[in-house]
Every structure is written in structure tokens, then in C-alpha cells.
Design a protein around this motif. Structure first.
Motif, PDB file in Angstrom:
ATOM      1  N   ALA B  42       0.836  -1.203   0.000  1.00 25.05           N
ATOM      2  CA  ALA B  42       0.000   0.000   0.000  1.00 25.05           C
ATOM      3  C   ALA B  42       0.874   1.257   0.000  1.00 25.05           C
ATOM      4  O   ALA B  42       0.595   2.232  -0.703  1.00 25.05           O
ATOM      5  CB  ALA B  42      -0.919  -0.001   1.214  1.00 25.05           C
ATOM      6  N   LEU B  43       1.962   1.203   0.772  1.00 21.95           N
ATOM      7  CA  LEU B  43       2.876   2.345   0.850  1.00 21.95           C
ATOM      8  C   LEU B  43       3.519   2.607  -0.512  1.00 21.95           C
ATOM      9  O   LEU B  43       3.628   3.748  -0.958  1.00 21.95           O
ATOM     10  CB  LEU B  43       3.950   2.040   1.892  1.00 21.95           C
ATOM     11  N   GLY B  44       3.923   1.503  -1.170  1.00 20.13           N
ATOM     12  CA  GLY B  44       4.516   1.627  -2.505  1.00 20.13           C
ATOM     13  C   GLY B  44       3.534   2.224  -3.495  1.00 20.13           C
ATOM     14  O   GLY B  44       3.873   3.115  -4.274  1.00 20.13           O
ATOM     15  N   LEU B  45       2.279   1.759  -3.424  1.00 24.53           N
ATOM     16  CA  LEU B  45       1.250   2.276  -4.331  1.00 24.53           C
ATOM     17  C   LEU B  45       0.992   3.757  -4.069  1.00 24.53           C
ATOM     18  O   LEU B  45       0.811   4.538  -5.008  1.00 24.53           O
ATOM     19  CB  LEU B  45      -0.052   1.483  -4.167  1.00 24.53           C
ATOM     20  N   LEU B  46       1.021   4.127  -2.789  1.00 25.14           N
ATOM     21  CA  LEU B  46       0.811   5.529  -2.427  1.00 25.14           C
ATOM     22  C   LEU B  46       1.891   6.411  -3.055  1.00 25.14           C
ATOM     23  O   LEU B  46       1.607   7.468  -3.620  1.00 25.14           O
ATOM     24  CB  LEU B  46       0.826   5.683  -0.904  1.00 25.14           C
ATOM     25  N   ILE B  47       3.137   5.922  -2.974  1.00 26.48           N
ATOM     26  CA  ILE B  47       4.248   6.706  -3.519  1.00 26.48           C
ATOM     27  C   ILE B  47       4.135   6.796  -5.041  1.00 26.48           C
ATOM     28  O   ILE B  47       4.330   7.866  -5.632  1.00 26.48           O
ATOM     29  CB  ILE B  47       5.595   6.103  -3.074  1.00 26.48           C
ATOM     30  N   LEU B  48       3.761   5.669  -5.663  1.00 25.07           N
ATOM     31  CA  LEU B  48       3.571   5.684  -7.124  1.00 25.07           C
ATOM     32  C   LEU B  48       2.453   6.645  -7.523  1.00 25.07           C
ATOM     33  O   LEU B  48       2.596   7.417  -8.479  1.00 25.07           O
ATOM     34  CB  LEU B  48       3.248   4.276  -7.631  1.00 25.07           C
ATOM     35  N   ALA B  49       1.362   6.600  -6.754  1.00 26.96           N
ATOM     36  CA  ALA B  49       0.244   7.500  -7.042  1.00 26.96           C
ATOM     37  C   ALA B  49       0.693   8.950  -6.908  1.00 26.96           C
ATOM     38  O   ALA B  49       0.338   9.806  -7.714  1.00 26.96           O
ATOM     39  CB  ALA B  49      -0.919   7.211  -6.102  1.00 26.96           C
ATOM     40  N   GLY B  50       1.524   9.204  -5.889  1.00 27.73           N
ATOM     41  CA  GLY B  50       2.034  10.554  -5.684  1.00 27.73           C
ATOM     42  C   GLY B  50       2.901  11.002  -6.841  1.00 27.73           C
ATOM     43  O   GLY B  50       2.805  12.140  -7.308  1.00 27.73           O
ATOM     44  N   LEU B  51       3.757  10.082  -7.331  1.00 27.97           N
ATOM     45  CA  LEU B  51       4.646  10.421  -8.450  1.00 27.97           C
ATOM     46  C   LEU B  51       3.851  10.670  -9.730  1.00 27.97           C
ATOM     47  O   LEU B  51       4.167  11.567 -10.513  1.00 27.97           O
ATOM     48  CB  LEU B  51       5.650   9.286  -8.690  1.00 27.97           C
ATOM     49  N   SER B  52       2.807   9.876  -9.930  1.00 29.20           N
ATOM     50  CA  SER B  52       2.056   9.987 -11.184  1.00 29.20           C
ATOM     51  C   SER B  52       1.232  11.264 -11.234  1.00 29.20           C
ATOM     52  O   SER B  52       0.930  11.765 -12.307  1.00 29.20           O
ATOM     53  CB  SER B  52       1.133   8.781 -11.339  1.00 29.20           C
ATOM     54  N   GLY B  53       0.869  11.781 -10.070  1.00 33.47           N
ATOM     55  CA  GLY B  53       0.067  12.999 -10.052  1.00 33.47           C
ATOM     56  C   GLY B  53      -1.404  12.739  -9.825  1.00 33.47           C
ATOM     57  O   GLY B  53      -2.199  13.673  -9.786  1.00 33.47           O
ATOM     58  N   LEU B  55      -2.688  12.046  -7.152  1.00 31.78           N
ATOM     59  CA  LEU B  55      -3.034  12.711  -5.902  1.00 31.78           C
ATOM     60  C   LEU B  55      -2.776  14.215  -5.975  1.00 31.78           C
ATOM     61  O   LEU B  55      -2.780  14.909  -4.977  1.00 31.78           O
ATOM     62  CB  LEU B  55      -2.244  12.096  -4.739  1.00 31.78           C
ATOM     63  N   GLY B  56      -2.519  14.705  -7.176  1.00 31.80           N
ATOM     64  CA  GLY B  56      -2.283  16.143  -7.351  1.00 31.80           C
ATOM     65  C   GLY B  56      -0.816  16.435  -7.586  1.00 31.80           C
ATOM     66  O   GLY B  56       0.050  15.766  -7.048  1.00 31.80           O
ATOM     67  N   GLY B  57      -0.559  17.435  -8.411  1.00 26.91           N
ATOM     68  CA  GLY B  57       0.805  17.906  -8.623  1.00 26.91           C
ATOM     69  C   GLY B  57       1.712  16.923  -9.330  1.00 26.91           C
ATOM     70  O   GLY B  57       2.759  16.564  -8.818  1.00 26.91           O
ATOM     71  N   GLY B  58       1.322  16.433 -10.496  1.00 31.37           N
ATOM     72  CA  GLY B  58       2.166  15.531 -11.283  1.00 31.37           C
ATOM     73  C   GLY B  58       1.642  15.445 -12.693  1.00 31.37           C
ATOM     74  O   GLY B  58       0.645  16.089 -13.032  1.00 31.37           O
ATOM     75  N   PRO B  59       2.319  14.628 -13.530  1.00 26.36           N
ATOM     76  CA  PRO B  59       1.937  14.569 -14.945  1.00 26.36           C
ATOM     77  C   PRO B  59       0.456  14.249 -15.184  1.00 26.36           C
ATOM     78  O   PRO B  59      -0.154  14.836 -16.072  1.00 26.36           O
ATOM     79  CB  PRO B  59       2.822  13.458 -15.523  1.00 26.36           C
ATOM     80  N   LEU B  60      -0.111  13.317 -14.405  1.00 30.22           N
ATOM     81  CA  LEU B  60      -1.513  12.960 -14.647  1.00 30.22           C
ATOM     82  C   LEU B  60      -2.495  14.041 -14.188  1.00 30.22           C
ATOM     83  O   LEU B  60      -3.676  13.995 -14.532  1.00 30.22           O
ATOM     84  CB  LEU B  60      -1.859  11.633 -13.956  1.00 30.22           C
ATOM     85  N   ALA B  61      -1.987  14.990 -13.416  1.00 25.89           N
ATOM     86  CA  ALA B  61      -2.882  16.050 -12.942  1.00 25.89           C
ATOM     87  C   ALA B  61      -3.015  17.175 -13.959  1.00 25.89           C
ATOM     88  O   ALA B  61      -4.005  17.901 -13.959  1.00 25.89           O
ATOM     89  CB  ALA B  61      -2.371  16.606 -11.617  1.00 25.89           C
ATOM     90  N   GLU B  62      -2.032  17.290 -14.853  1.00 24.42           N
ATOM     91  CA  GLU B  62      -2.057  18.383 -15.838  1.00 24.42           C
ATOM     92  C   GLU B  62      -3.224  18.202 -16.797  1.00 24.42           C
ATOM     93  O   GLU B  62      -3.455  17.116 -17.313  1.00 24.42           O
ATOM     94  CB  GLU B  62      -0.768  18.377 -16.673  1.00 24.42           C
ATOM     95  N   ALA B  63      -3.940  19.264 -17.030  1.00 28.98           N
ATOM     96  CA  ALA B  63      -5.033  19.198 -17.999  1.00 28.98           C
ATOM     97  C   ALA B  63      -5.030  20.483 -18.803  1.00 28.98           C
ATOM     98  O   ALA B  63      -4.610  21.529 -18.305  1.00 28.98           O
ATOM     99  CB  ALA B  63      -6.363  19.041 -17.277  1.00 28.98           C
TER     100      ALA B  63
END
Lengths: 146, 176
Positions: B42-53, B55-63
Motif C-alpha cells: 500500500a505504501l509503494g502504491l501511495l508513492i507511485l500515485a504521488g509520483l504519477s500525479g 493525488l495532485g501535482g504531477g503529470p496525470l494532474a495536468e489538464a
């Protein structure tokens, strides 16, 4: 209401995080662990306080956290399984001079850690002279000599 | 012997001198290890989600959105009470002399505009909508940046339009 929800969420998440990280994580606080601890508290503090710096808010937060802690200790004394879930259980890692490798690996403890504790507490230098070593819930290793 | 058969599945007895405390590979200990492994995942997934954006502030958050009046760049995933930038590039032809940028009422109820660069010439209200007006000089692209703080958790939709033209319709997810 929001401050209480926040305090509960932070309490539960931090408890889960520290339980997941295992018994040994903060057993011996190195200078770096201390710095890490301060950063963790600083990071959660920002989320808890947000932009409300009032005394009412502070007392609500502190009250909720202290209350939760009291509730948890009451739960622990009432139920053995709650005690295990919240605080873990001691684990045998050396029996009659024989290290129990599978237990040690899972808890990220090695023979040197056991010998460390043996020297400090009993002046024992050899693993053969240890009857039992137990990894306690607080992460310390206690030694029963032969 | 019947007694030994009935104890066949029982846990190894605690070593002498250490009776009474749960020691060894008890059911609890095995479950704890399993939960800990799940926790690491779960911790690893959280960090990945954070990196991807996510959870905000990353490549997937850009629109970004585009229409006749210009381009709008914003963050799809934001966090409550954290500033996010909205960049509105106005096309030269769409705004001559004056640009009225209108935020709809839904937007106005969920967001706080912390700063606008450059400062608008005037602000006005119309039926719950917020309208910021800018004087536009020379023709050409002009950039307006809004620093916006989401105030409420959840998914919100809204529109922004320029000079009453085709609106930018967006959604945004705000995390606590």
C-alpha cells in the motif's frame, strides 16, 4: 467537528504506518531517526493545524489525540487481541543458542543485533551462551542467558 | 496416545521460563507479517500515485482545454487549501480591446481566487458569476494566471468563458 475528524484520521494513519514498518523501526533512535521523527511531526502538524491557529483548535486537537490514546490503552488492557493488533507481540528469535532465522529475517534483525543486546545487558559475547533472545514489542531485544 | 493426537495441531509450548507470553510463530504473528507485507504494498502504491500525479501535482494532474478564445491549462487533481495555477492564454483575435473572463456560480462557490496576474481592470458580479475584466492593448496572445485555492473536498465542475464565447468546461477533483 472537522478538527476532531482530522485528529482521528492522523492518529489512525500514523498508527497504521508505524505498525506496518515493524517492531524494529524506532527501537534505537539514531540521530537520523530523530531528524526523521521531527520531519514527520512537522509534516502532519501542518495538515492538522491548516490555517486555524486558534487556541480552541489546538485544545480540540490535543484533547482528541490524548483521548484516543487513553481509549487505545483501555482497549489493550481489556482485550488480548486488541493488545496484539495495536502493540504487536514478543517474538522468540534465539532458542538455546540457535538463531531462528525465519523470524529474524521477517523482523529485519540479525545475529549482530542480538549479540549487541547480549553484550550490553549480560556481558555475553557468544550466541551459544544465550538461552533465549526475545524481540520485544518495543523493538528491543531481551536476553535470557544459559 | 489420544492426548498427543489431540495436541497435534496445537502450537509448540512456550519455552520454560518464558511461559505465558506469545512467543514463536503464533497465528497472530503470521497474520501480522501478512498485514505488514500488505502495508508495504500500500505504501509503494501511495508513492507511485504521488509520483504519477493522481493525488495532485504531477503529470496525470495536468489538464488543458482549447477553444476559439484560447487555451486553458489547469490541474485536474488538487488538494484542499493548496494553491493551484490556472493559465489562460487568450488568442489575439478573440479579445479586442477588452477581455471579460467569467467564472460560473458553481466555480465561485467552491474556489477562492488568491491572486490574479496581471490585476484585472475591474471585477463584477452577475447572477452569481464572477467577471474579471482586462484591458487588452496590442493584438497578440496574452496570458492571464489565476492562483486558485479549492475550498471543498470532492469533484466539482465549472465553466470559464471569455467575452461570452464558447466556455471552457472542466472538472476538478479536490482531495482533503
Amino acid at each position: 467537528m472537522e478538527s476532531i475528524i482530522k485528529a482521528v484520521v492522523v492518529y489512525v494513519v500514523l498508527l497504521a504506518l508505524f505498525r506496518v514498518s515493524g517492531k524494529r523501526t524506532l527501537a534505537e533512535v539514531t540521530p537520523f531517526d530523530l531528524v526523521l521523527l521531527l520531519i514527520i511531526s512537522e509534516a502532519t502538524q501542518q495538515a492538522l493545524v491548516d490555517n486555524d491557529n486558534s487556541m480552541t483548535h489546538a485544545f480540540l486537537l490535543v484533547g482528541t489525540l490524548v483521548g484516543l490514546n487513553m481509549l487505545m490503552s483501555a482497549l489493550k488492557t481489556h482485550s488480548k487481541s486488541a493488545d496484539h493488533v495495536l502493540d504487536s507481540a514478543p517474538l522468540l528469535i534465539v532458542e538455546n543458542g540457535e538463531p531462528i532465522e525465519s523470524h529474524m529475517r521477517k523482523e529485519r534483525v540479525d545475529v549482530d543485533d542480538v549479540l549487541d543486546a547480549a553484550r550490553e545487558t549480560h556481558g555475553i559475547g557468544k550466541i551459544e551462551d544465550i538461552r533465549y533472545a526475545v524481540l520485544e514489542r518495543n523493538g528491543r531485544i531481551s536476553i535470557v542467558p544459559k | 496416545m489420544p492426548s498427543s493426537a489431540s495436541h497435534h495441531h496445537a502450537r509448540k509450548p512456550d519455552p520454560p521460563g518464558l511461559e505465558g507470553i506469545a512467543i514463536g510463530t503464533t497465528r497472530f504473528q503470521k497474520r501480522e507479517w501478512a498485514w505488514q507485507r500488505a502495508g508495504w504494498l500500500a505504501l509503494g502504491l501511495l508513492i507511485l500515485a504521488g509520483l504519477s500525479g493522481v493525488l495532485g501535482g504531477g503529470p496525470l494532474a495536468e489538464a488543458s482545454l482549447r477553444n476559439a478564445s484560447g487555451d486553458l491549462k489547469y490541474q485536474r487533481f488538487v488538494r484542499r487549501h493548496a494553491d493551484s495555477e490556472w493559465e489562460l492564454t487568450l488568442r489575439g483575435g478573440a479579445v479586442a480591446g477588452r477581455a471579460d473572463i467569467t467564472f460560473d456560480a458553481a466555480f465561485a462557490s467552491h474556489f477562492k481566487i488568491v491572486a490574479i496576474q496581471p490585476e484585472p481592470a475591474s471585477g463584477s458580479l452577475s447572477g452569481g458569476r464572477w467577471i474579471y475584466s482586462f484591458d487588452v492593448g496590442e493584438a497578440g496572445e496574452s496570458l492571464v494566471v489565476f492562483h486558485i485555492q479549492p475550498q471543498h473536498v470532492g469533484r466539482h465542475e465549472g465553466t470559464i468563458s471569455v467575452n461570452g464565447g464558447e466556455p471552457f468546461t472542466f472538472w476538478q477533483l479536490t482531495y482533503p
